[in-house]
Design an enzyme around this catalytic site. Structure first.
Site, PDB file in Angstrom:
ATOM      1  N   HIS A  82      -5.842  -2.323   3.683  1.00 36.04           N
ATOM      2  CA  HIS A  82      -7.129  -2.682   3.535  1.00 36.04           C
ATOM      3  C   HIS A  82      -7.119  -1.553   5.166  1.00 36.04           C
ATOM      4  O   HIS A  82      -6.728  -0.949   5.928  1.00 36.04           O
ATOM      5  CB  HIS A  82      -7.199  -3.397   4.333  1.00 36.04           C
ATOM      6  CG  HIS A  82      -7.955  -3.910   3.079  1.00 36.04           C
ATOM      7  ND1 HIS A  82      -8.672  -4.178   2.048  1.00 36.04           N
ATOM      8  CD2 HIS A  82      -6.735  -5.124   2.735  1.00 36.04           C
ATOM      9  CE1 HIS A  82      -9.157  -5.445   1.654  1.00 36.04           C
ATOM     10  NE2 HIS A  82      -7.932  -5.585   1.450  1.00 36.04           N
ATOM     11  N   CYS A 102      -7.751  -1.257  -2.052  1.00 34.69           N
ATOM     12  CA  CYS A 102      -7.012  -2.958  -2.657  1.00 34.69           C
ATOM     13  C   CYS A 102      -7.944  -3.100  -3.978  1.00 34.69           C
ATOM     14  O   CYS A 102      -7.973  -2.428  -4.367  1.00 34.69           O
ATOM     15  CB  CYS A 102      -7.623  -4.024  -1.779  1.00 34.69           C
ATOM     16  SG  CYS A 102      -6.578  -5.607  -1.678  1.00 34.69           S
ATOM     17  N   GLU A 106      -8.943   0.852   6.104  1.00 33.79           N
ATOM     18  CA  GLU A 106     -10.590   0.557   6.707  1.00 33.79           C
ATOM     19  C   GLU A 106     -10.483  -0.571   7.765  1.00 33.79           C
ATOM     20  O   GLU A 106     -11.031  -1.042   8.696  1.00 33.79           O
ATOM     21  CB  GLU A 106     -11.596  -0.174   6.667  1.00 33.79           C
ATOM     22  CG  GLU A 106     -11.962  -1.437   5.477  1.00 33.79           C
ATOM     23  CD  GLU A 106     -10.517  -1.288   4.151  1.00 33.79           C
ATOM     24  OE1 GLU A 106      -9.576  -0.272   4.418  1.00 33.79           O
ATOM     25  OE2 GLU A 106     -10.888  -2.117   3.499  1.00 33.79           O
TER      26      GLU A 106
END
Ligand code: GLN
Length: 203
Positions: A182, A83, A184
């Site tokens: 994302h 991002c 993560e």
């Protein structure tokens, strides 16, 4: 965590650092926060987290980190940006703030906040052939998209959204990987595993 895994830093000036550290550890890396030029010397690869690219740019310039980051990248350090981190790895940014700078390295143009303000965030299953047949649960938050890439850039994933077909949302150029979403923020560590493997190839 495997003790012989590569050391992968997470740029810790701004953004979702902890989430990347957790995902990298799950993917077999020794994950450490990196907030200084010295810290940068001790890692085999670096993750640039999601957050806010204008703030990241401002703080990296203020702390004298932008040049060391560019040098590390130019000397071949593998980097993965999610991002805002994707924006940081882009050679060209549309809708950037006038004073915003990037590390660069991926020969592409990204557009900030491209999916529109009314769709601040969304999740969609995205096929990413490089990590296996199962689609990846991709979380987009005020995400950029990739407007155009040079021939030297591999397209890893596209989505069809907001009346646009085949919008590029994940790319790779040599040791540099970037996603508009994302990984993560999901329990799925396949993108981090893919990056850790990239780091090991270049170690
Ligand atoms: N819109 C942000 C930017 O331009 C990126 C958002 C994110 O990283 N979740 O930096």
């Amino acid at each position: 965590m495997m003790s012989d895994g590569p050391v992968v830093g997470v740029l810790s000036i701004q953004g979702d650092v902890r989430e990347h550290i957790r995902s990298l550890a799950a993917a077999g890396a020794r994950a450490v926060p990196v907030g200084s030029e010295e810290g940068l010397r001790d890692v085999d690869g670096l993750v640039i987290p999601g957050g806010e690219s204008t703030t990241m740019s401002k703080l990296a310039l203020r702390d004298g980190l932008m040049e060391p980051l560019r040098q590390a990248r130019a000397s071949g350090m593998p980097m993965f940006g999610s991002c805002a981190g994707m924006i940081m790895l882009a050679d060209r940014v549309e809708d950037a703030r006038p004073d915003q700078e990037t590390i660069g390295g991926i020969d592409m143009t990204v557009r900030r906040n491209a999916f529109g303000r009314q769709v601040d965030s969304f999740e969609v299953d995205v096929p990413v052939g490089a990590i296996g047949p199962e689609p990846f649960p991709a979380v987009f938050i005020r995400a950029p998209w990739v407007e155009s890439v040079a021939d030297s850039v591999d397209i890893l994933a596209t989505v069809s959204r907001s009346g646009h077909d085949g919008t590029i949302v994940a790319v790779r150029q040599g040791p540099l990987v970037a996603t508009a979403f994302h990984p993560e923020l999901t329990g799925d560590t396949r993108i981090h595993e893919y990056f850790v493997a990239t780091v090991m190839e270049h170690r």
